[in-house]
Write an enzyme that holds these catalytic residues in place. Structure first.
Site, PDB file in Angstrom:
ATOM      1  N   HIS A  44       0.596  -6.047   8.370  1.00  0.00           N
ATOM      2  CA  HIS A  44       1.973  -5.376   7.465  1.00  0.00           C
ATOM      3  C   HIS A  44       1.705  -5.945   5.783  1.00  0.00           C
ATOM      4  O   HIS A  44       2.370  -5.609   4.988  1.00  0.00           O
ATOM      5  CB  HIS A  44       3.080  -5.786   7.743  1.00  0.00           C
ATOM      6  CG  HIS A  44       3.298  -5.488   9.337  1.00  0.00           C
ATOM      7  ND1 HIS A  44       4.359  -5.469   9.964  1.00  0.00           N
ATOM      8  CD2 HIS A  44       3.545  -4.780   9.621  1.00  0.00           C
ATOM      9  CE1 HIS A  44       5.347  -5.284  10.842  1.00  0.00           C
ATOM     10  NE2 HIS A  44       4.176  -5.013  10.741  1.00  0.00           N
TER      11      HIS A  44
ATOM     12  N   ASP B  91       2.392 -13.472   4.129  1.00  0.00           N
ATOM     13  CA  ASP B  91       2.514 -14.718   3.652  1.00  0.00           C
ATOM     14  C   ASP B  91       0.589 -14.984   4.452  1.00  0.00           C
ATOM     15  O   ASP B  91      -0.587 -14.870   5.228  1.00  0.00           O
ATOM     16  CB  ASP B  91       3.496 -15.633   3.857  1.00  0.00           C
ATOM     17  CG  ASP B  91       3.476 -15.713   5.363  1.00  0.00           C
ATOM     18  OD1 ASP B  91       2.244 -16.526   6.037  1.00  0.00           O
ATOM     19  OD2 ASP B  91       4.504 -16.108   6.252  1.00  0.00           O
TER      20      ASP B  91
ATOM     21  N   ASN C  71       3.528 -11.291   9.355  1.00  0.00           N
ATOM     22  CA  ASN C  71       3.868 -11.973   7.947  1.00  0.00           C
ATOM     23  C   ASN C  71       2.910 -10.981   7.294  1.00  0.00           C
ATOM     24  O   ASN C  71       1.801 -10.838   6.794  1.00  0.00           O
ATOM     25  CB  ASN C  71       4.161 -13.559   8.707  1.00  0.00           C
ATOM     26  CG  ASN C  71       4.978 -14.085   9.582  1.00  0.00           C
ATOM     27  OD1 ASN C  71       5.261 -12.742   9.961  1.00  0.00           O
ATOM     28  ND2 ASN C  71       5.512 -14.949   9.394  1.00  0.00           N
TER      29      ASN C  71
END
Ligand code: OAD
Length: 237
Positions: A107, A92, A90
């Protein structure tokens, strides 16, 4: 002194779904709405940087309105009993905001930007909007700090030894469709207990204990299972 067992988590978009962030491949997921080739590749950035910039600015703007959910919080609480390392796909920051101390982003990170000529130059974005004209110290336009399809995943080198050192391995909220992240499961030492938390079936080729629930409830179930096996008291707070 009693040493904590190492619990390694591989997380994906599903863990943030209950925080209001769309997954990618579920029905109604982001990749139904957008074409990967148009927004998440270096070619897209070269062809239509405005569209790519807008796509990630929208994601970032939305992230500022989201809070960690019970799944993120439950994983952070496990640090009381285990040496927890989270490897996340993620972008976030909800694991961090829930209080997890060791989070490795495979990522990239939505709230960061990086130079388009020197990938080691990484900057925090001030607010939700990255703009054209914002440049790195070498004078190149800043791009989202996201690993796009077709790009290398440098953090995988750091992830491997963490996976290999796991005493317990947990997979949560990932369809295991994207490599090299999905391949990490193959590096878990033989005999290590593996738990998989997902409300939908996920194809795996190793022995796992399925917890067929959303992360918010599933991490509580996982914690109860671990409590029975490793005999600890659940602390409140
Ligand atoms: P996917 O969208 O491929 O998979 C999400 C998984 O989460 C599925 O297995 C769902 O069943 C599960 N899920 C849905 N809701 C859930 C919930 N509330 N609790 C737990 N699980 C739930 O997302 P990822 O596997 O993370 O990369 O995708 C991997 C990568 O592909 C992403 O990092 C992104 C994407 O393209 C880049 O953009 C580079």
């Amino acid at each position: 002194m009693f040493e904590k067992k190492r619990l390694v988590v591989l997380s994906g978009a599903g863990v943030s779904q209950e925080s209001g962030i769309k997954t990618f491949r579920d029905m109604g997921g982001l990749w139904e709405e957008y074409d990967i080739e148009e927004v998440a590749t270096p070619q897209a950035w070269a062809r239509n940087p405005e569209l790519v910039m807008r796509f990630y600015n929208e994601r970032r703007k939305q992230l500022y309105q989201c809070e960690p959910n019970n799944g993120h919080i439950g994983l952070a609480k496990l640090e009381k009993h285990f040496d927890v390392h989270i490897i996340t796909q993620n972008v976030d920051d909800l694991h961090e905001r829930a209080g997890s101390s060791n989070v490795l982003h495979l990522h990239g990170e939505l709230k960061k930007a990086r130079s388009s000529v020197d990938s080691s130059l990484i900057y925090d974005i001030d607010g939700w909007e990255l703009k054209f004209g914002q440049k790195c110290e070498k004078g190149s336009q800043l791009r989202p700090h996201i690993v796009w399809f077709g790009e290398a995943v440098p953090a995988i080198d750091e992830a491997l030894p963490i996976v290999q050192s796991a005493d317990i391995f947990v997979v949560v909220g990932t369809s295991l469709n994207v490599y090299p992240a999905a391949g990490l499961l193959n590096y878990v030492r033989k005999g290590t207990p593996v738990f998989l938390v997902d409300p939908n079936p996920v194809k795996v080729y190793t022995n796992v204990t399925y917890i067929n629930e959303k992360a918010g409830k599933g991490i509580d179930t996982l914690t109860s299972m671990l409590k029975k096996t490793y005999n600890f008291t659940l602390l409140s707070g």
